[in-house]
Design a protein around this motif. Structure first.
Motif, mmCIF file in Angstrom:
data_model
loop_
_atom_site.group_PDB
_atom_site.id
_atom_site.type_symbol
_atom_site.label_atom_id
_atom_site.label_comp_id
_atom_site.label_asym_id
_atom_site.label_seq_id
_atom_site.Cartn_x
_atom_site.Cartn_y
_atom_site.Cartn_z
ATOM 1 N N LYS A 211 0.921 -1.137 0.110
ATOM 2 C CA LYS A 211 0.146 0.096 0.046
ATOM 3 C C LYS A 211 0.878 1.224 -0.066
ATOM 4 O O LYS A 211 1.799 1.170 0.613
ATOM 5 C CB LYS A 211 -0.894 0.020 1.311
ATOM 6 N N HIS A 212 0.432 2.318 -0.585
ATOM 7 C CA HIS A 212 1.077 3.738 -0.452
ATOM 8 C C HIS A 212 0.420 4.450 -0.335
ATOM 9 O O HIS A 212 -0.707 4.938 -1.296
ATOM 10 C CB HIS A 212 2.237 3.771 -1.865
ATOM 11 N N SER A 213 0.729 5.787 0.480
ATOM 12 C CA SER A 213 0.048 6.793 0.697
ATOM 13 C C SER A 213 0.457 7.932 0.154
ATOM 14 O O SER A 213 1.604 8.023 -0.144
ATOM 15 C CB SER A 213 -0.398 6.873 2.152
ATOM 16 N N THR A 214 -0.438 9.058 -0.501
ATOM 17 C CA THR A 214 0.500 10.188 -0.913
ATOM 18 C C THR A 214 0.644 10.977 0.152
ATOM 19 O O THR A 214 1.197 12.343 -0.304
ATOM 20 C CB THR A 214 -0.591 10.764 -2.171
ATOM 21 N N GLY A 215 0.668 10.894 1.441
ATOM 22 C CA GLY A 215 1.031 11.655 2.311
ATOM 23 C C GLY A 215 -0.006 12.388 3.115
ATOM 24 O O GLY A 215 -0.804 13.042 2.409
ATOM 25 N N LEU B 288 15.755 16.496 -1.733
ATOM 26 C CA LEU B 288 15.738 17.738 -2.253
ATOM 27 C C LEU B 288 14.249 18.464 -2.302
ATOM 28 O O LEU B 288 14.152 19.447 -1.981
ATOM 29 C CB LEU B 288 16.315 17.589 -3.605
ATOM 30 N N ARG B 289 13.162 17.666 -2.929
ATOM 31 C CA ARG B 289 12.017 18.255 -2.926
ATOM 32 C C ARG B 289 11.463 18.523 -1.590
ATOM 33 O O ARG B 289 10.737 19.795 -1.605
ATOM 34 C CB ARG B 289 10.830 17.216 -3.614
ATOM 35 N N ASP B 290 11.765 17.784 -0.249
ATOM 36 C CA ASP B 290 11.390 18.068 0.935
ATOM 37 C C ASP B 290 11.703 19.564 1.261
ATOM 38 O O ASP B 290 10.989 20.171 2.152
ATOM 39 C CB ASP B 290 12.056 16.919 1.777
ATOM 40 N N LEU C 268 5.534 14.832 -10.180
ATOM 41 C CA LEU C 268 6.888 14.580 -9.215
ATOM 42 C C LEU C 268 6.310 13.451 -8.311
ATOM 43 O O LEU C 268 6.944 12.461 -7.950
ATOM 44 C CB LEU C 268 7.282 15.707 -8.591
ATOM 45 N N ILE C 269 4.875 13.671 -7.856
ATOM 46 C CA ILE C 269 4.440 12.680 -6.858
ATOM 47 C C ILE C 269 4.475 11.190 -7.661
ATOM 48 O O ILE C 269 4.742 10.177 -7.178
ATOM 49 C CB ILE C 269 3.295 13.087 -6.381
ATOM 50 N N CYS C 270 3.973 11.238 -8.927
ATOM 51 C CA CYS C 270 3.677 9.887 -9.541
ATOM 52 C C CYS C 270 4.997 9.260 -9.868
ATOM 53 O O CYS C 270 5.135 8.130 -9.611
ATOM 54 C CB CYS C 270 3.127 10.322 -11.000
ATOM 55 N N ALA C 271 5.911 9.865 -10.314
ATOM 56 C CA ALA C 271 7.423 9.409 -10.651
ATOM 57 C C ALA C 271 7.694 8.697 -9.368
ATOM 58 O O ALA C 271 8.549 7.666 -9.286
ATOM 59 C CB ALA C 271 8.207 10.196 -11.329
ATOM 60 N N SER C 272 7.638 9.467 -8.194
ATOM 61 C CA SER C 272 8.384 9.151 -6.955
ATOM 62 C C SER C 272 7.718 7.965 -6.388
ATOM 63 O O SER C 272 8.277 6.807 -6.024
ATOM 64 C CB SER C 272 8.119 10.282 -5.833
ATOM 65 N N ILE C 273 6.554 7.964 -6.390
ATOM 66 C CA ILE C 273 5.767 6.621 -5.918
ATOM 67 C C ILE C 273 5.995 5.434 -6.673
ATOM 68 O O ILE C 273 6.298 4.421 -6.108
ATOM 69 C CB ILE C 273 4.128 7.143 -5.646
ATOM 70 N N ILE C 274 5.440 5.569 -8.007
ATOM 71 C CA ILE C 274 5.496 4.361 -8.797
ATOM 72 C C ILE C 274 7.005 3.678 -9.007
ATOM 73 O O ILE C 274 7.239 2.599 -9.151
ATOM 74 C CB ILE C 274 5.022 4.814 -10.133
ATOM 75 N N SER C 275 8.142 4.887 -9.135
ATOM 76 C CA SER C 275 9.480 4.111 -9.169
ATOM 77 C C SER C 275 9.548 3.373 -8.136
ATOM 78 O O SER C 275 10.280 2.222 -8.151
ATOM 79 C CB SER C 275 10.297 5.290 -9.271
ATOM 80 N N LYS C 276 9.227 3.729 -6.791
ATOM 81 C CA LYS C 276 9.467 3.038 -5.735
ATOM 82 C C LYS C 276 8.759 1.592 -5.592
ATOM 83 O O LYS C 276 9.343 0.409 -5.387
ATOM 84 C CB LYS C 276 9.244 3.777 -4.444
ATOM 85 N N LYS C 277 7.570 1.788 -6.114
ATOM 86 C CA LYS C 277 6.539 0.650 -5.800
ATOM 87 C C LYS C 277 6.799 -0.359 -6.866
ATOM 88 O O LYS C 277 6.763 -1.642 -6.700
ATOM 89 C CB LYS C 277 5.216 0.968 -5.989
HETATM 90 N N1 URA Z 1 4.906 9.633 -1.397
HETATM 91 C C1 URA Z 1 6.073 9.579 -2.158
HETATM 92 O O1 URA Z 1 6.692 8.465 -2.054
HETATM 93 N N2 URA Z 1 6.477 10.483 -2.792
HETATM 94 C C2 URA Z 1 5.983 11.835 -3.051
HETATM 95 O O2 URA Z 1 6.234 12.454 -3.788
HETATM 96 C C3 URA Z 1 4.540 11.767 -2.413
HETATM 97 C C4 URA Z 1 4.261 10.827 -1.381
#
Ligand code: URA
Length: 439
Positions: free
Chosen positions: A83-87, A169-171, A181-190
């Protein structure tokens, strides 16, 4: 192919789409430290303002995913699901649903993130448990998913190194709230973690990166379509962040809340019980969707009953203790806050709305998150919620409690918390936790 970084930055700044070669050049060069942080920051800001089309978003995702390797979990039998949350603020469900789903028999490999902006991060929460090591090797990650059915790690030099650098860096450069940026960050990890299925908890509202439901829905659609393109089964829940989730926001405080749920403890205080129940309920619903994605149940209701049975039986708590053991965490040493301050109402009426982002910023002021990359988190810092939207308040009644190690930080957090509230004489109905399910 060689490009000039400033030409790529200028092109995006001026609103033109980048080619996949340009995107890949930038990402791979940055990952190898051949492009400095200041140029990446400029590109991130240009993307923030100009956006990216679908082809660019996909190229960015692919490039970030291929900045490292993908974990091969083909030797692990079963439907591997995450599961991944967008935060969000107080969003701690991973610590509960991971053990529930693993105890229900499904392997749960999790590559998680740290706090981002005003939102908390799973790794920071887990690391508030003394000794808890999220930097395991890939071999240990694979072994734990095979033998224990669960493991949590962060981005590494091997897995999603591009996201590791760009996320940090985004943080600190105010470039988080961007759909591509959110899409690429989440999907690349998942996609790197070797899963078969993914449940997305896409937040909307004042504490989410996507404030509007329609923006959250387009983020969900984008995330789902990219994940499906990689052959994954995926479902997205649009959930409410117009108020914080549960009883606490803050790392060790959230662990405590999760442990009480996993131990099936119920508070005698009806307000505490109601706050904790929000977290329990969302965790169970997300667990049910994870189980249901595997095809082992004929309905979400059946999957929910299975998840709840596992929780009530104590097996999820046992799994959480096992998780602490494999990550060398000592739960019995979970730190307790040294100081606290009650924040009371100066008005009578009803809580009309909560600016959840401001509540997250109060957490940052308390050092529950990072304001700059080098900041060290105070694990016991955070906020307890005594009231939520729709609740009545009287003058002098407690709305929040601030916790932490350094009471010198409490005054500015208190101001921020009080500013986050709108109190009126008219009662506002509380919104449902789950607004929509996209499957
Ligand atoms: N969760 C992430 O992993 N990346 C984002 O950019 C936002 C929420």
């Amino acid at each position: 192919m060689i490009f000039l970084p400033m030409e790529i930055i200028k092109k995006k700044r001026n609103g033109f789409p980048l080619t996949s070669e340009e995107i890949n050049f930038f990402i791979q060069s940055y990952t190898k430290s051949q492009i400095p942080d200041y140029q990446m920051s400029a590109l991130l800001m240009a993307i923030y303002f100009r956006g990216m089309n679908n082809e660019e978003t996909l190229a960015l995702t692919k490039s970030m995913l291929h900045s490292g390797i993908t974990v091969d979990l083909s030797s692990v039998p079963g439907f591997k699901v995450d599961k991944h949350s967008t935060g969000g603020v107080g969003d701690k469900t991973s610590l509960i649903l991971g053990p529930i789903v693993a105890a229900a028999g499904l392997p749960v490999p999790m590559i998680s993130g740290r706090g981002l902006g005003h939102t908390g991060g799973t790794l920071d929460k887990l690391e508030s448990i003394p000794g808890f090591n999220t930097q395991l090797s890939l071999e240990d990650f694979r072994k734990n998913v095979l033998e224990k059915k669960i493991c949590f790690i962060g981005q590494t030099q091997e897995i999603c190194p591009a996201d590791k650098k760009i996320y940090a860096l985004r943080d600190v450069t105010a470039t988080i709230e961007s759909l591509p940026l959110i899409c690429a960050s989440i999907i690349s990890k998942k996609m790197a973690e070797g899963i078969d299925g993914l449940v997305l908890d896409v937040k909307f509202g004042s504490g989410a990166f996507m404030k509007e439901l329609s923006d959250a829905e387009s983020l969900a659609q984008n995330l789902m379509s990219i994940a499906r393109g990689y052959g994954k089964k995926v479902v997205a829940l649009l959930t409410n962040m117009n108020q914080p989730l549960g009883r606490f926001a803050g790392n060790s405080l959230e662990v405590e809340e999760c442990v009480s749920i996993l131990k099936n403890e119920t508070s005698q205080d009806p307000v505490e019980a109601r706050m904790v129940n929000e977290t329990r309920e969302l965790s169970l619903i997300l667990s049910a969707h994870m189980i249901h994605l595997s095809g082992q149940t004929s309905s979400i209701d059946e999957a929910y009953s299975r998840a709840e049975k596992v929780l009530i039986s104590g097996k999820a708590y046992e799994k959480f203790l096992e998780l602490c053991q494999i990550h060398s965490g000592n739960l019995s040493l979970l730190p307790r806050p040294e100081h606290q301050l009650a924040v009371v109402s100066s008005q009578k009426g009803y809580i009309n709305s909560m600016n959840t982002e401001a509540i997250g910023v109060a957490g940052l002021l308390l050092k529950a998150g990072r304001a700059k990359a080098s900041d060290v988190i105070e694990p016991t810092a955070g906020v307890e919620f005594h009231k939520k939207v729709g609740d009545s308040v009287s003058i002098g009644e407690k709305i929040f409690t601030i916790y932490g190690k350094d009471p010198g930080l409490f005054a500015s957090a208190q101001v921020k918390l009080l500013e986050s509230l709108s109190i009126s004489l008219q009662k506002t109905a509380a919104e449902p936790l789950i607004k929509k399910i996209l499957s």
